[in-house]
Design a protein around this motif. Sequence first.
Motif, mmCIF file in Angstrom:
data_model
loop_
_atom_site.group_PDB
_atom_site.id
_atom_site.type_symbol
_atom_site.label_atom_id
_atom_site.label_comp_id
_atom_site.label_asym_id
_atom_site.label_seq_id
_atom_site.Cartn_x
_atom_site.Cartn_y
_atom_site.Cartn_z
ATOM 1 N N TYR A 146 129.276 67.614 -5.217
ATOM 2 C CA TYR A 146 128.410 66.511 -5.613
ATOM 3 C C TYR A 146 129.114 65.167 -5.719
ATOM 4 N N LEU A 147 130.335 65.171 -6.232
ATOM 5 C CA LEU A 147 130.930 63.896 -6.593
ATOM 6 C C LEU A 147 131.858 63.341 -5.535
ATOM 7 N N VAL A 148 132.431 64.216 -4.733
ATOM 8 C CA VAL A 148 133.384 63.737 -3.749
ATOM 9 C C VAL A 148 132.625 63.401 -2.467
ATOM 10 N N ASP A 149 132.852 62.237 -1.980
ATOM 11 C CA ASP A 149 132.202 61.853 -0.730
ATOM 12 C C ASP A 149 132.959 62.467 0.430
ATOM 13 N N VAL A 191 131.820 72.226 -8.202
ATOM 14 C CA VAL A 191 130.664 71.338 -8.382
ATOM 15 C C VAL A 191 131.065 69.909 -8.033
ATOM 16 N N ARG A 192 132.232 69.536 -8.513
ATOM 17 C CA ARG A 192 132.730 68.190 -8.249
ATOM 18 C C ARG A 192 132.848 67.955 -6.754
ATOM 19 N N TRP A 239 126.354 68.548 -1.077
ATOM 20 C CA TRP A 239 125.063 68.197 -1.657
ATOM 21 C C TRP A 239 124.183 67.435 -0.675
ATOM 22 N N LYS A 240 124.823 66.512 0.054
ATOM 23 C CA LYS A 240 124.022 65.660 0.921
ATOM 24 C C LYS A 240 123.534 66.425 2.140
#
Lengths: 492, 517
Positions: free
Chosen positions: A445-448, A441-442, A378-379
């Motif tokens: 988006y959620l895992v750095d 998705v996780r 995502w980033k």
Amino acid sequence: MALPFPLSDLLVILPELILSELALGILLWAAVVKRERERALAWASLASLAIAAALLPVAASFAGELPRSAFGGMIALDGFSLFFKALTLLAAAVTILFSLRFVGTSPYPGGEYYALLLLTTVGMMFMASGTHLVSIYVALELMALSQYVLAGYFKQETKSVEAAAKYFVLGAFSSGVLLYGLSLVYGATGTLSLGGVSAALEAAPRSTLLMVGVVLVACGMLFKVASAPFHVWAPDVYEGAPTPVSAFFAVGPKLAAYAIFARIFFDGFGPRSDDWAPVLAASAALTMVVGNVGALMQTNVKRLLGYSSIGHAGYALLGLLAYRAGGAAGQPEAFGLWAILFYLTAYLLMTFGAFGLVVLLEAKGYATESVDDFNGLWKRNPLAAGAMVVFLLSLAGIPPTAGFVGKYLLFSAALKAGWPALVVLGVLMSAVSLFYYFRIVRAMYLVDGEGEVRWREEPAVAVAVGLCFAGTLAFGVLPQPLIALAKSCLLP
Amino acid sequence: MLDSSTPIQWLGADILTTLVFLPSLGALLLLLLPNGAKNAIRAVALLASGATFALSVLVLQRFNPAIAGLEAFRPLLVDRPWIPRFGIRYLLGVDGLSLILVVLTTLLTLCVLVFSFGQTIPKLRGYVAAFLVLETGMIGSLVALDAVLFYVFWEVMLVPMYFIIGIWGGKRRIYATMKFVLFTLAGSLLMFVAILFASGVHAKATGILTFSLLEWIPAASSGAWSLTASEQALLFWAFALAFLVKVPLWPLHTWLPDAHVEAPTGGSIILAGVLLKLGTYGLLRFAIPLFPGAAARYTPLIAVLALIGVVYGAWVAAAQKDMKKLVAYSSVSHLALVVLGIFAGNVTAVSGAVMQMVGHGLTTGLLFLLVGVLYERRHTREMADYGGVASQVPVTTTLFVIAMLGSVGLPGLNGFVGEFLILAGVFKANVWWAAFAATGLILGAIYLLTLTQKVFWGPNRVEANLGLTDINGWELAGALPMIVLVVVLGVWPQPVLDLVRNSVETVVQIASVRMVP
């Protein structure tokens, strides 16, 4: 010399004829073209597909009143086959866009690759038109043989070769089963044309021979659409084959297989639907469970998509089961069939979209695409991550996406046809599917942290993915035009 | 008959369409901004959520609460074909019940965004965008009158909330957000099948393929739907489960404490303030009017579950050491009381339930907000890490005490009105239920007072708290409108009651027909 068919029959298969010629032309051209000029072959292949697509309405208008039967009932041109032909052409075109760079940078010449892709498309187009068990079978083999070669095209990659071997052995075996079933049906009915089989079944008494024949044909078809319990080859092949080829395998052959599945079972075995429906229902239930539960354990994105495509094959079977839903006075309304047409279109868009992003975001070579590679995408690339979310939501059947509308149509058709238990199971499995789709998705988006994934500069793939994205959303928000199209294709 | 029978046009589109999609427009606009442009992001957030709130107030002003029955939807109705082949319509409308919740939604979203400007939030652009998309889903769910359209908006809410908890949440955020999504989705997918099935039966019985509530509800209450008793029961439970998971009613509540504790403050406020209410709204809008016979039959069962929920939620809340968890369990208790009021089935109790839906949204939202203020500064939610901070943060303390008393149900604040009406109504329906429910309220007073005392009063035991700064300007700006309403609606609840009276009477009247085939 007198031809055994009127010359005008050739016009019915004009798109296929021209596409075959162009494919052979590309094969010849490939023999002389320089390695660095090969990209021209790809564009020529795309142009060939475009020509074939442009010829579809021409053929339809030459054929006159649809449905038009040709070659003594071997081939028919109708709305149903036109819809499937357009879809397969689209699938092949997207695959070529996906393959451009991949083929260009591989150590193997690309000419045969594109030619084979076109030939397999010709096979799929004939499958959509086949109304005779022999023409259907020959078309199926034309498609399958080209695909065995495509699966193993990159022959120094062990995984690719393994995938090709598996695909070939199991594919040949399933073709054998199918052919044996067809021969039994011929033995029992004395005819190979679908209309003849249907008429014979209407009249003939129940016989073991016929039953075994129908069940064997069903098994062969279930193999081809990768339904349980004949699904085991699919994840291995999708994982092993080069990603563009996997994407094609997950979409193209399935579309064509569903076309002949519907054709054989409705136009041919329709009168005996009470016999085969329980078999398909059992397979649909098993397929939905095996595909979705199997996907839960996967850490490789391609395998995950492979299992998910098994689950989708199960949903689509619901449409076959629901073919006669809502028919008034013995006239099949074919709700189930429109639902399948819509669903397969949605499936094409969202599956190609997801695979396209895997192509764009490949990590190392083509072999490993672990879910962890997507970490923190995502980033680094919000656009790709956002598009992936839409494709995954659509695959899971969450509105407002095409996948939701497709599932909605399939489920309501199945409910109408009286399969409530299967619908409930399908819905439960959709909930399960969300779990594994959201693992991607996780990760995004959620895992750095930094995944291995790198963005490739491939405008062709990006364009294809963008089109899939637009289609997935557009047909989710405004499905009516596509529904109307599917409907108009089924009514003469 | 009615002069306002033409839809009010607004910016070239229907006013309800604009209301639904305006926030998403803001979210799209945000995509064009660079991630670092903090002030521009804030401006867009304020503009989008502020305009949406203003528009909802305008709708409130245009709405005529005097119209009774389903006719109430008529003046502002938006009705267009969406998927004509399957009778699915783009059908939007408001009555008093949905309108008050729409206004609550737009207000809370505005407050949450303003509040978030005062906090350190990484990736602010995504955060604001998620809330704006969520707002579209929430408003859409509230105004959709076509079952499929409702389902679409219902699922649209899921995705932004998944990201809000999953990206901006605490340590166990991934577990919590997955649990939230799977619980909610399992329920709503059942509802999806029920919608399909219900439309099929309706089409067979009446010959019309439709998903419009304006057709379904009359068909249900006139018996034209001709559902068998077992079909009614199955459909009722498929709908009710989807909504009761969202409420959440004991024993379906286990996702809530996790989601609340892990969610960022803004997420908790919206979750408690609006999303839970969509569960109770769904009961009032779908489950009960569509299947009144089954609703009546299973009222005792649901009432018992609600009573267990009231006491269990309060009991567990009293045992918590984590402030957020305590407030989360208090929600379980309060919402169970709302469910009890809804199923008590008389106008008093249902009006109280609606009042309490609004009241709980404001007070619990405030409690989460103020806990968020403390957490922002000290990064702990353990009560033991605080104590006697009233002298450091006098404004926060004052606000907290008002919110807490509102939540407890002190007369003069809005919690009292709802609880009183619910209990009065439940008393009419069943004395024992009322008696049992009242004990839950007493427990509520105990744990909330204990919480306040442990955190704000007494000696200041923790040195780190000496440097605690009070609520800042943005945070206060987010909290003030809610506080004002807690007081105003406590003193003068009549406007809300007037607004929803006709909707409530309609529901109660349909439910009382109780067609058991």
